[in-house]
Design a protein around this motif. Structure first.
Motif, short mmCIF file in Angstrom:
data_model
loop_
_atom_site.label_atom_id
_atom_site.label_comp_id
_atom_site.label_asym_id
_atom_site.label_seq_id
_atom_site.Cartn_x
_atom_site.Cartn_y
_atom_site.Cartn_z
N ARG A 8 0.52 -1.51 0.04
CA ARG A 8 -0.72 -0.44 0.30
C ARG A 8 1.35 1.24 0.24
N GLY A 9 0.33 2.37 -0.63
CA GLY A 9 0.96 3.64 -0.54
C GLY A 9 0.77 4.68 0.52
N LYS A 10 1.67 4.93 0.72
CA LYS A 10 1.33 6.45 1.84
C LYS A 10 0.33 7.39 2.20
N ASP A 11 -0.70 7.39 1.09
CA ASP A 11 -1.64 8.30 0.59
C ASP A 11 -3.05 7.44 0.89
N THR A 12 -2.62 6.12 1.55
CA THR A 12 -4.15 5.51 0.87
C THR A 12 -5.14 6.09 2.30
N VAL A 13 -6.26 6.23 2.02
CA VAL A 13 -6.75 6.33 3.60
C VAL A 13 -7.41 5.01 4.69
N ALA A 14 -6.77 4.39 3.96
CA ALA A 14 -7.23 3.43 4.19
C ALA A 14 -6.57 2.57 5.52
N ARG A 15 -7.28 2.10 6.57
CA ARG A 15 -5.88 2.14 7.79
C ARG A 15 -5.83 0.52 7.98
N THR A 16 -6.64 -0.14 7.93
CA THR A 16 -7.02 -1.93 7.87
C THR A 16 -7.31 -2.49 6.12
N PRO A 17 -6.73 -3.51 6.44
CA PRO A 17 -7.42 -4.15 5.37
C PRO A 17 -8.21 -4.16 5.04
N ARG A 18 -9.84 -4.72 6.21
CA ARG A 18 -10.93 -4.00 6.29
C ARG A 18 -11.09 -3.29 5.96
N GLU A 19 -11.04 -2.41 6.16
CA GLU A 19 -11.17 -0.37 4.96
C GLU A 19 -11.06 -0.41 4.02
N ALA A 20 -9.70 -0.76 3.62
CA ALA A 20 -9.83 -0.64 2.32
C ALA A 20 -10.31 -2.00 1.71
N LEU A 21 -10.79 -2.56 2.09
CA LEU A 21 -11.86 -3.48 1.16
C LEU A 21 -12.96 -2.93 0.48
N ILE A 22 -13.53 -2.56 2.50
CA ILE A 22 -14.75 -2.03 2.24
C ILE A 22 -14.71 -0.74 1.08
N LEU A 23 -13.86 0.68 1.57
CA LEU A 23 -14.07 1.59 -0.17
C LEU A 23 -13.24 1.23 -1.30
N ALA A 24 -13.03 -0.41 -1.79
CA ALA A 24 -12.87 -0.50 -2.65
C ALA A 24 -14.31 -1.35 -3.20
N SER A 25 -15.01 -1.58 -2.85
CA SER A 25 -16.21 -2.10 -3.19
C SER A 25 -16.98 -1.16 -3.55
N ILE A 26 -16.98 0.41 -2.73
CA ILE A 26 -17.49 1.45 -3.51
C ILE A 26 -16.90 1.60 -4.67
N VAL A 27 -15.61 2.01 -4.61
CA VAL A 27 -15.48 1.90 -6.01
C VAL A 27 -15.92 1.43 -6.99
N GLU A 28 -15.72 0.12 -6.58
CA GLU A 28 -16.74 -1.09 -8.09
C GLU A 28 -17.71 -0.51 -8.29
N LYS A 29 -19.03 0.16 -7.06
CA LYS A 29 -19.80 0.02 -7.86
C LYS A 29 -19.91 1.09 -8.44
N GLU A 30 -19.51 2.07 -8.69
CA GLU A 30 -18.95 3.45 -8.91
C GLU A 30 -19.32 4.21 -9.85
N THR A 31 -18.19 3.34 -10.70
CA THR A 31 -17.62 3.39 -11.76
C THR A 31 -17.71 1.60 -12.69
N GLY A 32 -18.15 1.96 -14.49
CA GLY A 32 -17.58 0.89 -14.55
C GLY A 32 -16.26 1.29 -15.75
N LYS A 33 -16.01 2.43 -15.60
CA LYS A 33 -14.40 2.20 -16.38
C LYS A 33 -13.43 2.14 -15.41
N PRO A 34 -12.42 1.25 -16.15
CA PRO A 34 -11.46 0.87 -15.47
C PRO A 34 -10.18 2.20 -15.35
N SER A 35 -10.34 2.98 -16.06
CA SER A 35 -9.68 3.87 -16.05
C SER A 35 -10.00 5.22 -14.55
#
Length: 327
Positions: free
Chosen positions: A181-208
């Motif tokens: 992980r990079g220093k600029d991630t707001v995720a403090r735990t793997p669980r938080e990263a998973l939760i935020l990633a699930s929102i990102v996944e649903k919010e955009t259909g464009k990989p870019s």
């Protein structure tokens, strides 16, 4: 007067003829057509050996004799072991071909269950239950616990066993990505990263766009803004399935553990199964000042740093929708 052959010569000739006949039979039985009458699927379980599957080959009519097949295989088939899996054996397959198939050289039948990125747990469970070649029950699946991918399985494999492999893949991938992980991630735990990633996944259909969307939501989390992600409204209603209608005002105002329109911070859990790229985006978000986004009419979004910029983008989006007759 010609000298007649002696008894020893006659005996030697007879033996030679018998041996020749046996060799012809032995080799023909290996390379010639086999007894199988129609194409057949044959399953080799994990850990099986040629000796353990030979009787089943005989019972299925793939070979005429298990003992003879094993003997020919030892002498003529090489040392390559057979592999676990489901194999398609054609009608009339020779012993030689049967062995090559079981060694994985040809004829492998690969069966797959595919979990697309962003498929929620409830739909993964439905997909597993709908696969008739799997066996046994499968209980409720924890949201976000499965790594989207295509998984091969054997005919008759328990659904619970396949699910366990899907979940191990997510555990392994999340741990691997978290370690980088990079220093600029707001995720403090793997669980938080998973939760935020699930929102990102649903919010955009464009990989870019994934890293940009991750950067936007990271900015909102840092400043204490509401995330206001529409999929978090829908999740408590449908468990991640499509809503099939517009979101109601009462649903926007609902207070629960997921609705990011009425709570700051992350939801209490993932809202789908995010793919590897969305997890990476959260752990390495784009460097941006963006705080707002709106659809651009092409499947992507227009991003804005300020509210006035965002309002102008929204006006353009409504103009597009009116031109399409959607309003």
């Amino acid at each position: 007067m010609k000298k007649r052959p002696g008894k020893l010569a006659i005996l030697a000739l007879a033996v030679a003829l018998v041996v020749a006949g046996w060799l012809v039979h032995f080799f023909y039985g290996w390379y010639g057509p086999g007894p199988l009458g129609k194409e057949t699927a044959f399953v080799v379980p994990s850990g099986a050996s040629l000796g353990s599957v030979a009787p089943e080959l005989e019972r299925e009519g793939v070979v005429a004799s298990a003992a003879t097949f094993r003997a020919r295989a030892r002498l003529l088939g090489g040392k390559e072991p057979i592999k676990a899996g489901e194999f398609t054996i054609p009608a009339g397959a020779s012993g030689s071909l049967v062995l090559r198939i079981l060694q994985g050289q040809e004829g492998v039948t690969q069966r797959l269950v595919t979990v697309p990125e962003g498929m929620p747990a409830v739909m993964v469970r439905e997909r597993l239950l709908a696969q008739p070649l799997l066996t046994g029950p499968v209980g409720e699946i924890a949201e976000g616990s499965i790594l989207p991918d295509s998984y091969d399985f054997q005919r008759g494999e328990p659904r619970a066993a396949l699910l366990a492999r899907m979940q191990k893949a997510m555990d392994r991938t999340l741990a691997e990505l978290w370690a980088t992980r990079g220093k600029d991630t707001v995720a403090r735990t793997p669980r938080e990263a998973l939760i935020l990633a699930s929102i990102v996944e649903k919010e955009t259909g464009k990989p870019s766009e994934r890293k940009m969307v991750a950067g936007l939501y990271s900015n909102r989390l840092r400043t204490g803004m509401l995330l206001q992600a529409d999929p978090t409204i829908i999740y408590p209603i449908t468990k991640g399935k499509p809503l099939g209608r517009r979101i109601r005002q009462s649903e926007i105002q609902a207070v629960n553990g997921y609705n990011t329109y009425t709570m700051t911070g992350l939801p209490e859990g993932p809202i789908t199964n995010p793919g590897r790229d969305s997890i990476e985006a959260v752990l390495h978000p784009a460097q941006t000042k963006a705080l707002y986004m709106v659809a651009d009419g092409t499947g992507g979004h227009v991003f804005a740093d300020t509210l006035p910029q965002h309002n102008a983008n929204v006006a353009k989006w409504f103009a597009i929708r009116r031109a399409r007759g959607e309003l």
